[in-house]
Scaffold this motif. Structure first.
Motif, PDB file in Angstrom:
ATOM      1  N   THR A 209      -2.874 -47.726 -28.365  1.00 55.28           N
ATOM      2  CA  THR A 209      -2.882 -46.276 -28.173  1.00 55.28           C
ATOM      3  C   THR A 209      -3.256 -45.956 -26.733  1.00 55.28           C
ATOM      4  O   THR A 209      -3.669 -46.832 -25.969  1.00 55.28           O
ATOM      5  N   GLY A 210      -3.125 -44.706 -26.375  1.00 59.13           N
ATOM      6  CA  GLY A 210      -3.484 -44.279 -25.031  1.00 59.13           C
ATOM      7  C   GLY A 210      -4.943 -44.551 -24.719  1.00 59.13           C
ATOM      8  O   GLY A 210      -5.302 -44.968 -23.619  1.00 59.13           O
TER       9      GLY A 210
ATOM     10  N   ARG B 262      -6.857 -46.935 -26.046  1.00 59.29           N
ATOM     11  CA  ARG B 262      -7.044 -48.379 -25.853  1.00 59.29           C
ATOM     12  C   ARG B 262      -6.513 -48.819 -24.500  1.00 59.29           C
ATOM     13  O   ARG B 262      -7.132 -49.635 -23.816  1.00 59.29           O
ATOM     14  N   ALA B 263      -5.365 -48.292 -24.117  1.00 66.17           N
ATOM     15  CA  ALA B 263      -4.792 -48.645 -22.814  1.00 66.17           C
ATOM     16  C   ALA B 263      -5.705 -48.169 -21.688  1.00 66.17           C
ATOM     17  O   ALA B 263      -5.915 -48.892 -20.707  1.00 66.17           O
ATOM     18  N   LEU B 264      -6.262 -46.974 -21.828  1.00 66.00           N
ATOM     19  CA  LEU B 264      -7.176 -46.450 -20.818  1.00 66.00           C
ATOM     20  C   LEU B 264      -8.390 -47.357 -20.657  1.00 66.00           C
ATOM     21  O   LEU B 264      -8.761 -47.740 -19.546  1.00 66.00           O
ATOM     22  N   PHE B 265      -8.999 -47.737 -21.781  1.00 62.74           N
ATOM     23  CA  PHE B 265     -10.194 -48.573 -21.698  1.00 62.74           C
ATOM     24  C   PHE B 265      -9.869 -49.996 -21.245  1.00 62.74           C
ATOM     25  O   PHE B 265     -10.704 -50.651 -20.618  1.00 62.74           O
ATOM     26  N   ALA B 266      -8.665 -50.473 -21.522  1.00 59.44           N
ATOM     27  CA  ALA B 266      -8.247 -51.768 -20.984  1.00 59.44           C
ATOM     28  C   ALA B 266      -8.146 -51.685 -19.460  1.00 59.44           C
ATOM     29  O   ALA B 266      -8.561 -52.604 -18.751  1.00 59.44           O
ATOM     30  N   CYS B 267      -7.625 -50.569 -18.960  1.00 58.28           N
ATOM     31  CA  CYS B 267      -7.538 -50.371 -17.505  1.00 58.28           C
ATOM     32  C   CYS B 267      -8.925 -50.254 -16.878  1.00 58.28           C
ATOM     33  O   CYS B 267      -9.177 -50.802 -15.797  1.00 58.28           O
TER      34      CYS B 267
END
Length: 109
Positions: free
Chosen positions: A89-90, A92-97
């Motif tokens: 999800t957005g 999850r992608a944000l926190f991965a970044c």
């Protein structure tokens, strides 16, 4: 180091067993026997990973070990996507970044 890790896992296991008994009673153990082999493998892998991290902290600069350890978050996201068909999800992608940015900052690249 190994003794510390072993005691930590033993005491943690006792706490988990007490929680299982309190929360679900004896039925928790019946359910656990069905997946006992997988649980033992997962526990062994967790113990080995934790022991390696403790060993690394004793032998390498903490910032380097911390940066390397944080890569596990990114690998787990990738493994969850590939093998468990989890959606990225957005959020999850944000926190991965954010995690990746932290790794870059810690590593000093």
């Amino acid at each position: 180091m190994a003794t510390f890790s072993a005691w930590l896992f033993i005491l943690d296991g006792i706490g988990m067993i007490a929680f299982m008994m309190f929360y679900r009673g004896r039925s928790a153990f019946v359910d656990a026997t069905a997946t006992g082999g997988k649980g033992i493998m997962a526990g062994t892998a967790a113990f080995a990973c934790f022991w390696i991290a403790i060993w690394a902290l004793a032998h390498a600069p903490i910032a380097l070990v911390a940066a390397l350890r944080e890569t596990s978050v990114l690998f787990s996201l990738l493994l969850a996507r590939v093998f468990l068909s989890e959606k990225i999800t957005g959020k999850r992608a944000l926190f991965a970044c954010v995690t990746f940015s932290g790794i870059v900052v810690l590593r000093g690249i």
